[in-house]
Structure formats: structure tokens, C-alpha cells
Write a protein that holds these residues in place. Structure first.
Motif, mmCIF file in Angstrom:
data_model
loop_
_atom_site.group_PDB
_atom_site.id
_atom_site.type_symbol
_atom_site.label_atom_id
_atom_site.label_comp_id
_atom_site.label_asym_id
_atom_site.label_seq_id
_atom_site.Cartn_x
_atom_site.Cartn_y
_atom_site.Cartn_z
ATOM 1 N N UNK A 51 0.768 -1.170 -0.064
ATOM 2 C CA UNK A 51 -0.006 -0.005 -0.032
ATOM 3 C C UNK A 51 0.854 1.161 -0.049
ATOM 4 N N UNK A 52 0.184 2.302 -0.351
ATOM 5 C CA UNK A 52 0.869 3.645 -0.107
ATOM 6 C C UNK A 52 1.212 4.022 1.332
ATOM 7 N N UNK A 53 2.595 4.768 1.298
ATOM 8 C CA UNK A 53 2.905 5.320 2.525
ATOM 9 C C UNK A 53 2.372 6.323 2.949
ATOM 10 N N UNK A 54 1.928 6.578 4.032
ATOM 11 C CA UNK A 54 1.405 7.581 4.687
ATOM 12 C C UNK A 54 2.474 8.881 4.942
ATOM 13 N N UNK A 55 2.267 10.200 4.825
ATOM 14 C CA UNK A 55 3.065 11.404 4.815
ATOM 15 C C UNK A 55 4.092 11.180 5.927
ATOM 16 N N UNK A 56 5.277 11.053 5.727
ATOM 17 C CA UNK A 56 6.442 11.301 6.732
ATOM 18 C C UNK A 56 6.644 9.659 7.613
ATOM 19 N N UNK A 57 5.813 8.541 6.880
ATOM 20 C CA UNK A 57 5.946 7.302 7.640
ATOM 21 C C UNK A 57 7.040 6.553 6.992
#
Length: 171
Positions: free
Chosen positions: A69-75
Motif C-alpha cells: 500500500x501507499x505510505x502515509x506522509x512522513x511514514x
């Protein structure tokens, strides 16, 4: 020195004199944009060679893929891979127990980058739990008898010497 080199040098000098915030906006307008995702290649720690792999069937449900899945912001990527693995399959693994694959990042021509992590868990101690919406089904499959895979899963696995494209060019 030719005229193109001189013009390029002048342009760079002007660019670097601009305030940082303006330079950042210009770069965001000019540079291609990529989505960044995290992929987990998880093996069953209990399976005899050649091993078993965790795969998911997602809508529309004709082929199987990897937890991703896509990374969350700053993850951090390993945190994103562990989060997606837990959300999509119910398998919980600490991010520090995931090993960055080599290569760790795969740039896909259609505009996204996958960071890839390897891990293993004992399948008998990790019941698979899916939500029926984002993921229809999860299962452990022998590496020498994989179900029909999504094209992207075939490409990713092939890069790491697994699956039907293990001996074929990746693109």
C-alpha cells in the motif's frame, strides 16, 4: 565553452539565488511526481523448501498479489510495510523484523516507487484475517505452485528471483 553550457550555468546561479520556498515550488512543478508504496514479501517460517508465500486476492479478485500500500506522509517505509501487512492480512510483524530487500526500491514506469521488505512468520501462529472489502481472501501458497498473479506481483517477485518471471527479464 559552448553557449548551452553558459546558459545552463547562468540559469542555475539565478535559481540558487531564489528563496528556498520558491525553489521548492519550482522543483515540484518541474520534476515528475511519484507515489511511494511499501510491499511485504512474507514467507512461512515453518514451510519446507521451496517455501510458502503470503498472497492476497483483492477486488476485482481475478489474481493474487502481495501485501502492499501507499505510505502515509512522513511514514518510514518499514513501518508502512508492517502496517499494510497487518491491515490487509492480520499478520503482525514489527517493522524492525522486516529486512529491506535488495534492491530496496523499485521504480515503476507508470509513476510509483515501491519499497520492498522481506520477512517470515510461522503461518500456524498467524491466523489470516481479511476485511472482505479491500482484501477478499488471503492465503499461503507454495513457491513452486503459485496461483495466477497480478502483473505487478509477477514483476516484483521476478526481481527477487521468485515466481514465474524469476528467470525472465523484468520488463
Amino acid at each position: 565553452m559552448n553557449i548551452h553550457r553558459r546558459l545552463r550555468g547562468v540559469a542555475y546561479q539565478a535559481f540558487y539565488r531564489l528563496p528556498h520556498s520558491v525553489r521548492r515550488r519550482i522543483v515540484r512543478l518541474v520534476v515528475p511526481k511519484y507515489l511511494v508504496g511499501a510491499v511485504a514479501i512474507i514467507r512461512d517460517a515453518e514451510a519446507p523448501d521451496p517455501g510458502r508465500l503470503l498472497l492476497l486476492r483483492q477486488p476485482p479478485g481475478r489474481s493474487w498479489g502481495l501485501p502492499a500500500g501507499l505510505l502515509k506522509k512522513a511514514e518510514p517505509p518499514a513501518v508502512g510495510a508492517a502496517r499494510e501487512l497487518a491491515e490487509e492480512s492480520g499478520v503482525v510483524i514489527a517493522p524492525e523484523e522486516l529486512t529491506p530487500a535488495v534492491p530496496n526500491a523499485i521504480v515503476h514506469p507508470k509513476g510509483w516507487v515501491d519499497t520492498v521488505f522481506l520477512g517470515s512468520v510461522p503461518a500456524s501462529a498467524n491466523p489470516l484475517v481479511v476485511d472482505g472489502g479491500e482484501v477478499l481472501e488471503a492465503g499461503w501458497f507454495p513457491l513452486d505452485d503459485l496461483p495466477r498473479l497480478t502483473r505487478n506481483t509477477e514483476v516484483v517477485l521476478g526481481i527477487y528471483g521468485l515466481g514465474p518471471r524469476a528467470t525472465q527479464p523484468t520488463r
